[in-house]
Design a protein around this motif. Structure first.
Motif, PDB file in Angstrom:
ATOM      1  N   VAL A 144     -31.165 -18.519   9.226  1.00 23.17           N
ATOM      2  CA  VAL A 144     -32.339 -17.849   8.664  1.00 23.17           C
ATOM      3  C   VAL A 144     -33.552 -18.814   8.897  1.00 23.17           C
ATOM      4  O   VAL A 144     -33.358 -20.033   8.241  1.00 23.17           O
ATOM      5  N   ASP A 145     -34.478 -18.335   9.397  1.00 26.97           N
ATOM      6  CA  ASP A 145     -35.668 -19.320   9.604  1.00 26.97           C
ATOM      7  C   ASP A 145     -36.616 -19.334   8.501  1.00 26.97           C
ATOM      8  O   ASP A 145     -36.778 -18.229   7.779  1.00 26.97           O
ATOM      9  N   GLU A 146     -37.040 -20.384   8.134  1.00 31.88           N
ATOM     10  CA  GLU A 146     -38.276 -20.496   6.870  1.00 31.88           C
ATOM     11  C   GLU A 146     -37.486 -19.976   5.668  1.00 31.88           C
ATOM     12  O   GLU A 146     -38.282 -19.228   4.887  1.00 31.88           O
ATOM     13  N   SER A 147     -36.375 -20.150   5.455  1.00 29.75           N
ATOM     14  CA  SER A 147     -35.552 -19.677   4.272  1.00 29.75           C
ATOM     15  C   SER A 147     -36.180 -20.018   2.875  1.00 29.75           C
ATOM     16  O   SER A 147     -36.422 -21.250   2.584  1.00 29.75           O
ATOM     17  N   ARG A 148     -36.580 -19.064   2.131  1.00 27.20           N
ATOM     18  CA  ARG A 148     -37.469 -19.383   0.874  1.00 27.20           C
ATOM     19  C   ARG A 148     -36.349 -19.409  -0.384  1.00 27.20           C
ATOM     20  O   ARG A 148     -35.273 -18.745  -0.215  1.00 27.20           O
ATOM     21  N   GLY A 149     -36.528 -20.072  -1.442  1.00 21.59           N
ATOM     22  CA  GLY A 149     -35.861 -19.909  -2.740  1.00 21.59           C
ATOM     23  C   GLY A 149     -34.986 -21.120  -2.699  1.00 21.59           C
ATOM     24  O   GLY A 149     -34.305 -20.971  -3.814  1.00 21.59           O
ATOM     25  N   LEU A 150     -34.714 -21.962  -1.881  1.00 21.66           N
ATOM     26  CA  LEU A 150     -33.608 -22.821  -1.752  1.00 21.66           C
ATOM     27  C   LEU A 150     -34.093 -24.147  -2.884  1.00 21.66           C
ATOM     28  O   LEU A 150     -33.112 -24.871  -3.091  1.00 21.66           O
ATOM     29  N   PHE A 151     -35.265 -23.941  -3.293  1.00 21.13           N
ATOM     30  CA  PHE A 151     -35.761 -25.311  -3.806  1.00 21.13           C
ATOM     31  C   PHE A 151     -36.331 -24.520  -5.323  1.00 21.13           C
ATOM     32  O   PHE A 151     -37.272 -25.298  -5.803  1.00 21.13           O
ATOM     33  N   LEU A 170     -40.918 -26.052  -0.671  1.00 25.62           N
ATOM     34  CA  LEU A 170     -40.125 -26.631   0.229  1.00 25.62           C
ATOM     35  C   LEU A 170     -39.372 -25.544   1.004  1.00 25.62           C
ATOM     36  O   LEU A 170     -38.563 -24.775   0.317  1.00 25.62           O
ATOM     37  N   ARG A 171     -39.478 -25.682   2.462  1.00 25.03           N
ATOM     38  CA  ARG A 171     -38.620 -24.726   3.325  1.00 25.03           C
ATOM     39  C   ARG A 171     -37.814 -25.687   4.390  1.00 25.03           C
ATOM     40  O   ARG A 171     -38.669 -26.137   4.873  1.00 25.03           O
ATOM     41  N   PRO A 172     -36.640 -25.582   4.432  1.00 26.59           N
ATOM     42  CA  PRO A 172     -36.334 -25.720   5.964  1.00 26.59           C
ATOM     43  C   PRO A 172     -36.708 -24.981   6.968  1.00 26.59           C
ATOM     44  O   PRO A 172     -37.054 -23.702   6.987  1.00 26.59           O
ATOM     45  N   ASP A 173     -36.558 -25.590   8.410  1.00 31.20           N
ATOM     46  CA  ASP A 173     -37.073 -24.905   9.509  1.00 31.20           C
ATOM     47  C   ASP A 173     -35.764 -23.578   9.391  1.00 31.20           C
ATOM     48  O   ASP A 173     -36.300 -22.453  10.055  1.00 31.20           O
ATOM     49  N   TYR A 174     -34.638 -24.094   9.275  1.00 27.45           N
ATOM     50  CA  TYR A 174     -33.632 -23.056   9.167  1.00 27.45           C
ATOM     51  C   TYR A 174     -32.689 -23.432   8.139  1.00 27.45           C
ATOM     52  O   TYR A 174     -32.394 -24.538   7.805  1.00 27.45           O
ATOM     53  N   TYR A 175     -31.968 -22.381   7.716  1.00 28.52           N
ATOM     54  CA  TYR A 175     -30.933 -22.387   6.593  1.00 28.52           C
ATOM     55  C   TYR A 175     -29.649 -21.501   7.223  1.00 28.52           C
ATOM     56  O   TYR A 175     -29.704 -20.367   7.567  1.00 28.52           O
ATOM     57  N   LEU A 227     -31.912 -33.155  -1.979  1.00 21.13           N
ATOM     58  CA  LEU A 227     -32.115 -32.180  -3.074  1.00 21.13           C
ATOM     59  C   LEU A 227     -31.926 -30.895  -3.128  1.00 21.13           C
ATOM     60  O   LEU A 227     -31.591 -30.431  -4.107  1.00 21.13           O
ATOM     61  N   CYS A 228     -31.621 -30.209  -1.986  1.00 23.64           N
ATOM     62  CA  CYS A 228     -31.294 -29.022  -1.895  1.00 23.64           C
ATOM     63  C   CYS A 228     -29.896 -28.732  -2.387  1.00 23.64           C
ATOM     64  O   CYS A 228     -28.824 -29.173  -2.210  1.00 23.64           O
TER      65      CYS A 228
END
Length: 175
Positions: free
Chosen positions: A69-76, A84-89, A121-122
């Motif tokens: 999933v790109d720009e996955s929100r809510g992981l932090f 913070l968002r990764p490019d993909y998760y 951190l994730c």
């Protein structure tokens, strides 16, 4: 130039089913990135003046097919720096993989280390896929920086037992 990959994994994790799954995803991604059309697109995306977004666009559809999933929100969400968002998760069982793509600021601005810290951190991911240029030219006249080799040397230190972090495994892809 073929895409290279260097994998690092903590002792005690290397023989587990979770790492086997993560490494299997890495091998699928590597095979895709080394297809002729993908290599051509990556070469264009890594020209001076291009952005990491162009690199991402070369494999975005394949990554989504793998389940990323790109720009996955809510992981932090449990941290003050929630944005913070990764490019993909990609979720993997009760764990996951962050996939980060760098280009121009890979080592100049320590983005490789920022991506590693982000994975450390994730709470939802203990594995990191980090895509960096094998050679980086900021402009057509400069000598190439050997980003892949530099990143591999920097990341190796985190996989010495006395230096372990929450990042159990890392695959560095050099495009």
């Amino acid at each position: 130039m073929a895409v290279a990959m260097r994998a690092f994994v903590q002792q005690g994790v290397a023989d587990g089913a979770e790492w086997a799954t993560v490494h299997g995803v890495a091998e699928k991604l590597l095979a895709h990135l080394n297809e002729p059309e993908a290599l051509e697109q990556l070469a264009v995306a890594n020209m001076p003046g291009q952005s990491s977004a162009l690199v991402q666009a070369t494999f975005a559809e394949f990554a989504r097919d793998l389940g990323f999933v790109d720009e996955s929100r809510g992981l932090f969400d449990s941290y003050e720096n929630r944005a913070l968002r990764p490019d993909y998760y990609l979720p993997v069982g009760a764990n996951g993989i962050l996939l980060e793509v760098e280009r121009g600021k890979t080592t100049i601005n320590n983005m490789d280390l920022l991506d590693f810290w982000k994975c450390h951190l994730c709470e939802h991911a203990n594995y990191l896929f980090l895509m960096v240029p094998q050679e980086l030219r900021q402009n057509a006249t400069m000598s190439p920086r050997r980003e892949f080799n530099t990143v591999v040397k920097r990341m190796a230190s985190f996989f010495v037992p006395r230096n372990y972090t929450n990042v159990r495994g890392l695959c560095v892809f050099g495009y």
